[in-house]
Every structure is written in C-alpha cells, then in structure tokens.
Design an enzyme around this catalytic site. Structure first.
Site, PDB file in Angstrom:
ATOM      1  CE  LYS A 443      -3.404   2.366   2.928  1.00 21.94           C
ATOM      2  NZ  LYS A 443      -4.188   2.264   4.172  1.00 21.94           N
ATOM      3  CG  ASP A 445      -0.760   6.739   2.490  1.00 18.76           C
ATOM      4  OD1 ASP A 445      -1.267   7.649   1.819  1.00 18.76           O
ATOM      5  OD2 ASP A 445      -1.268   6.306   3.541  1.00 18.76           O
ATOM      6  CB  CYS A 491      -3.142   4.885  -0.253  1.00 19.44           C
ATOM      7  SG  CYS A 491      -3.824   5.671   1.215  1.00 19.44           S
ATOM      8  CG  ASP A 513      -7.811   8.068   5.002  1.00 20.24           C
ATOM      9  OD1 ASP A 513      -7.497   6.938   4.585  1.00 20.24           O
ATOM     10  OD2 ASP A 513      -6.976   8.940   5.282  1.00 20.24           O
TER      11      ASP A 513
END
Ligand code: GLA
Length: 690
Positions: A443, A445, A491, A513
């Site tokens: 993931k 970010d 993300c 989120d």
C-alpha cells in the site's frame, strides 16, 4: 480504425460507435472536424471543405476550431502550447509529415528546431491524445504543454459534470450549467488531489443516466494538473488539459532533449452517464489496469483497528481472526518501521522497527502465509519525518527553498524525488524490503501536498513538479518489473492520488479514508462515474464508526456498502463478538461468489444515493448482481421496486435469493422489490439468466 483522405490531410479515427476527425487546411492550420457518432471518410471530407467563419475585426477565425491551439498569431483562446525560445514568445509551426504505426496516428510539426508531434490512438471508443516535443535547436522553455484540446460540436446549453471533494469526502458528483468564460479544475498540490478527479463530462439536451450524448475527458497524470472548460464568445466549447496548474514554467529543453505529455483521453457516448461510465470502465479494464482480468482478493487492513500502536503478536492475532473470516490478503499498515510509533517520526527509515519486529517482517509474513493469506505492508516512500535517520543524514534531500521555513504537514517533509540519489536510495530500500520477506502487496501512501517546491543548486528548479511524478512512475515500474508477483495500491490520505496515470501501474486504489458506509455510497457513486469497481477498495470497519462520526450501522449495511468495490475489512476484529465474526464470514463468502460480476461486470447505477433507496447493478454474461441500500423509510410506505437495466427483455432470470423466476421485460419496466425496511437496511440480489 484509421482512415486517411483529402490527399493525406484529413484523418478519421473510428471506434465501435464513435468517430473523431481532423484535417489540415492549405496553409497548415490543423482544424478539428468531428467528435461524435460514427461517420465515414466522405463525411469527414465534406466537413473539411467547409470554409472558415468570415473575417471580422476583433475576432479570431481560428478560435474554437483548432485541434491544438498554440500561442501567438490570431488567437485569443488559452494556448495549449506556450514556449519561449531565445526570448521569443509563441509558436509558428508548419506541418512536416504524418505517420501511422500500430493504429497510432502521429502528426509532425516543426517550428525552427522544435519538433511538435500530436499523437492519436483510438481504444474502444476512447481517443487517447498526447504530445511530444523534441528540441534540436536553442534551449526552449516550456511554460505549458497541454496534452490535448477537445472541441465539442456547436450546441446550446451544455452542462458540466465533475467530481470534487476534500479529505474524507472525495468524489462528490455535481452537475452545473456551463456559461461563457472558463471553468478551471485541477491541483496545484503536487499530487492528483482529493479536490477533483482529473475528469469532466459534458452533456447537452438533458442527458440522463441511460440516455443522451455525453462527452468525457480524463487526464492520466498524478501530479499538478489543470483542466479548463471554456465556453468561447461564439458559444463553442473547448476542453484543454495537461500538466501544471499555472503557466509559470514546466521545464527547459536543451538541444537533443525531448518531452512527452501524459495522455488526455476523451470519450463520446450516446448511452447517457451510465453508458459513458461503462465505456470508461471497459477501456480501463482492457488497456489501463494491470491484470484487470484477475479478481482482487478480500483484504484485511489493521489501520483503523490499531493505528500506530502495533506489535507482532497483536498483528498475528488479527491475522488469525481475519483468516477465519475468509480474508485472503492481510496488510500491516503504518507503524512497522523505523521509530514510527506516531506520525512524528520514522518516515524515510524503511527497515522494521527492532522493538516491534525483532526478527524483521519475515516471521509474521510467513505466519500469515501459513494461514492461507497473502501478506502486505504500508509504505510512504516519497516522504520523510524530520525525526528520522534519513533526514538527519540528508537534510538537503527534501524539497525546500534556501532561507525559508520548511513547512510540515503531518510532521513530514517531501523528498525531492527528482534527485537521482533520492531515487536510488528508495529503489534500494524498497527492493531490499520486497526481497527480504514474502511480501505480496504494497500500500503506497502519499500524505501531504507540495509546499516549498525548491531545489537549491538546480538551474531550473521548477522542473521538480514534473520530474517527481516521472520518478515516482519509474520507481513503481522498476519495482513491478523486479517483483512481478507484488500488487500495489495507490493511496494518498484516502483518494488523493487516483487517475489513469497511477492506475496504469497499481492494482487498486484506496478510495477514501472515510469508511462510513453511508458516506461511502455517495463517494462510490462519484468514483464510479469514471473508474470501475475493480480498483475501488472499500473496507468494513467498526460500528459506531471510530474515525469520523460515531454512526451506528448494521454489519449487513456495512458489508453491502463495501461489496460494491474490492471488499476489505478494517475493523478491530479483536473486539468483534463471535456472532459478528460468524456473520462477517458469511458476507465474505457471499462476496467471493459475486465478486467477478462486481469487479468485471457492466455497472448500472439504478438509483443514486439521495436519502432513500439507492442501488447499483452489475451484469456479466448470464449473471446479474444488485446491491441495494435503504437509508431511511418514511410514512410506512413500501419501498419502490427496483427497475433493472441491461437485461434481455425476452429472457427469464432466476433469483438466487427467492428462487422466483422473472421475465427480463418485467424486471426492466416494472421492477422487483428489494424487500428493504426501516433505516440502514441493505440487500444483495443475485439473478441468473436461464
Ligand atoms: C493515510 C491512509 C490511511 C493510513 C494512514 C497511515 O491516512 O489513507 O489508510 O494508511 O495514512 O498513516
């Protein structure tokens, strides 16, 4: 399909239902001819023979008609290309040649030493357009180089659709009437931004969800961008878009250097907003998203459950519960590396925290694998905390302006990824990480915007806005090539980096989120205008909702909301009761049954989320799945039946839930009851064509 007429000066690209045509006049002006339903070459040639509007002082004869308006000459529209060579402003180009290679049309122009090539490629009904600049002369400063200008047919009363938002409230769909002047959306933040997806749609004559003409444009870029929709004085509409928000300078091209813009894709559909979305989804599944034919696994992510307070044993226990629920991919979120016990430290130090993971990530990863799940981790490579070994060693590796304050957001600074040493550091760290433990999923970010985008010592520092994104893409591409089994998620504090550019190199995106199941329906409604369920990650989290609003909702409502995309679970499973865990297991099982239809099927938005009943439907071959939600029932009135779409009227459909058999025509015209009652009710209905 590409056809060429008019002595090699008229070009016609056609997809299954649409065509796009352009031609050169005798004095090398490139005019837009057609974008809309399929036409023949003879039609394009008739359009090419139409004269320019009559000369009038104070008006341009070219504005609104040109395919790619450059700066200078008799033009007053916003230029798509704005350059400076030896202090001279603008472009005077002449046509050199056209080329066709693998269905890609290239139109080559030159202005002195600067070569400008316009590229066109039709994929399904999506026209991909981009531009390359190649400099062989003196240095050229590129203030702006848009990817394309799109021209709409002359009609009255255009309406503009966009999805706007902010953190935890992304992708809110709005439609407004267009008027004279310019409407500009974009991001001056260094990433795509939560504020707008880089997409617009324009319709006229009152398109509806399933009827009418809709034009859409989407930019494949994950940095700063701008899309300008202009209604010109003669009512013509043009949409110009590309990299950069302002025109203050993108890069400088020395002799021998070249630059390629990202793709700005355009789609015409006469199937209403729903038809346009389905065409965008099919295009992305076929040409953009890696391995789109493979369904995404059900994921568990520990962020909402544990935030930064993580330990190996606690993750192991969560993994055990997740596996028992049928989860297929277990992701350890933030907090596993460096001194990352809060958001104040650790970013940049991409080695496991020795207190938390004394033997590294391998033992946990192996246990997760032994439970039958894949293992994933969270990273935020483009950032650094001031409190990190990396920043202490290299305080000059961040974006900064000499003598100015280094602005922090979430206690972090942005690494200057345009620097080669930073790129190499990150490659090495991430490659080692992926080689050192059995990691299947990352993931990735990006939790703050650019603010102090300076690069001391670099002669043309503002190029970092573009080069950061290119370096990010290259790093992802290199990691994917070296670790082909690893899937990536994009993300950015939720949905801050979602666009066709990042989607070409990631497997799914974090939508928001905000995991509240009701808010999510609206966010997902906006998201689905352009992107498919196949990439739209959605988690079931705790009730009351711990992150945002304390809203209480049933597990049923939460699951059915999240089942509209790539299902994940993000609640604190340590606190879920045995009954909840058992119920969740059933939902996960049901999702696995329907997921190929959700992730790969055609989407029909049956009713938008507007307070009462809302529903979406997916169709893949013989299978139909309907997900329906009731926010609130009023006055004891029965809830309206759901009229289905996209069925064959003369065929019959068996409902897996009730065993009843329905006729397609009846389901579409009269509908079927979803059987919902009260507040926050939800249902999954499966039908099979027999
Ligand atoms: C961002 C992400 C969250 C979580 C946190 C971790 O906000 O969107 O899902 O990963 O960072 O710090």
């Amino acid at each position: 399909m590409l056809e060429i007429g008019g002595d090699g000066r008229t070009w016609l690209l056609s997809g299954p239902t649409s065509s796009y045509a352009l031609s050169l006049t005798e004095d090398d002006t490139l005019l837009h001819l057609h974008w809309g339903p399929r036409i023949g070459l003879a039609d394009a040639e008739v359009l090419a023979d139409r004269p320019l509007p009559p000369y009038r002082g104070f008006e341009s004869q070219l504005d609104g008609l040109e395919e790619y308006p450059v700066e200078g000459g008799p033009r007053f529209v916003r230029p798509a290309l704005s350059v400076r060579t030896d202090g001279i402003r603008g472009t005077e180009w002449t046509f050199s040649a056209y080329e066709v290679e693998d269905d890609e049309l290239r139109l080559r122009f030159a202005d002195g030493g600067l070569g400008i090539t316009l590229h066109y490629r039709m994929r399904h009904d999506v026209v991909e357009r981009w531009v390359t600049l190649a400099n062989e002369g003196s240095a050229v400063e590129v203030l702006r180089a848009d990817s394309a200008t799109w021209t709409l047919p002359l009609r009255e009363d255009w309406r503009l659709s966009q999805v706007h938002g902010r953190w935890a409230a992304e992708s809110q769909l709005v439609r407004t009437d267009l008027t004279y002047g310019e409407q500009v959306i974009g991001s001056r933040r260094g990433h795509t931004g939560h504020q707008h997806l880089p997409w617009v749609a324009l319709d006229t004559e009152g398109a509806t969800e399933e009827r009418g003409e809709v034009y859409g444009c989407a930019l494949a870029w994950s940095g700063t961008w701008r899309v300008c929709v202009a209604q010109l004085p003669d009512a013509r509409v043009q949409i110009t878009g590309g990299i950069g928000y302002d025109d203050s300078g993108l890069l400088r091209l020395e002799a021998g250097e070249s630059y390629t813009t990202p793709v700005f894709a355009g789609l015409w559909s006469d199937g209403g907003f729903g038809g346009a979305s389905r065409a965008w989804h099919a295009y992305q599944r076929a040409y953009v998203i890696p391995h789109a034919e493979q369904d995404r696994p059900v994921l568990y992510n520990s962020w909402e459950a544990t935030e930064f307070d993580i330990s190996e044993d606690q993750q192991r226990e969560l993994a055990r519960r997740a596996a028992a629920m049928g989860v297929e991919l277990f992701v350890v979120d933030d907090g596993w590396f460096g001194k990352r016990t809060s958001d104040r430290a650790g970013l940049g130090d991409w080695t496991p925290n020795p207190d938390r993971f004394p033997a590294g990530l391998k033992p946990l990863a192996e246990d997760v694998r032994a439970l039958g799940m894949q293992f994933g981790i969270w990273v935020e490579p483009e950032m650094v905390n001031a409190d990190s070994d990396l920043y202490r060693a290299h305080p000059d590796w961040v974006q900064f302006q000499p003598g100015r304050k280094r602005t922090e957001f979430r206690n972090q600074l942005v690494l200057n990824l345009a620097r080669e040493d930073v790129q190499e550091y990150l490659w090495e760290k991430l490659d080692n990480l992926l080689s050192g433990a059995p990691i299947d999923y990352v993931k990735w970010d990006f939790n703050r915007c650019f603010t102090d985008a300076g690069w001391p010592g670099e002669p043309y520092p503002q190029k970092l806005w573009v080069e950061h994104v290119h370096a990010f893409y290259r790093l992802l591409d290199r990691l994917r090539a070296a670790h082909p089994g690893v899937a990536f998620e994009s993300c950015s504090g939720g949905g801050g980096r979602i666009d066709l550019g990042v989607m070409a190199r990631t497997d799914q995106v974090w939508t928001s989120d905000n995991t509240d199941p009701l808010d999510r329906l609206a966010i997902q409604h906006g998201f689905s205008q352009i992107h498919p369920a196949r990439v739209m990650a959605a988690w079931v989290t705790d009730s009351p909702n711990t992150q945002l609003n304390d809203r209480v909702s049933s597990l049923r409502f939460r699951f059915v909301s999240a089942m509209a995309g790539v299902l994940g679970v993000g609640g604190d499973l340590a606190k879920w009761s045995e009954e909840e865990l058992a119920e969740a297991r059933e939902w996960v099982e049901l999702y696995k049954e329907i997921r190929s239809v959700v992730q790969r099927g055609d989407l029909f938005r049956l009713r938008p989320p507007a307070g009462g009943l809302s529903a979406v439907q997916y169709v893949l071959d013989d299978e139909v799945v309907v997900l329906a939600w009731l926010q609130a029932q009023h006055y004891g009135e029965p809830v309206a039946p759901l009229r289905l779409q996209g069925l064959e009227p003369t065929k019959t459909y068996e409902c897996r839930e009730s065993g009843e058999v329905h006729r397609g025509a009846v389901l579409m015209h009269h509908g079927m009851p979803a059987g919902l009652r009260g507040d926050f009710d939800a249902a999954v209905i499966r039908l099979r064509r027999i």
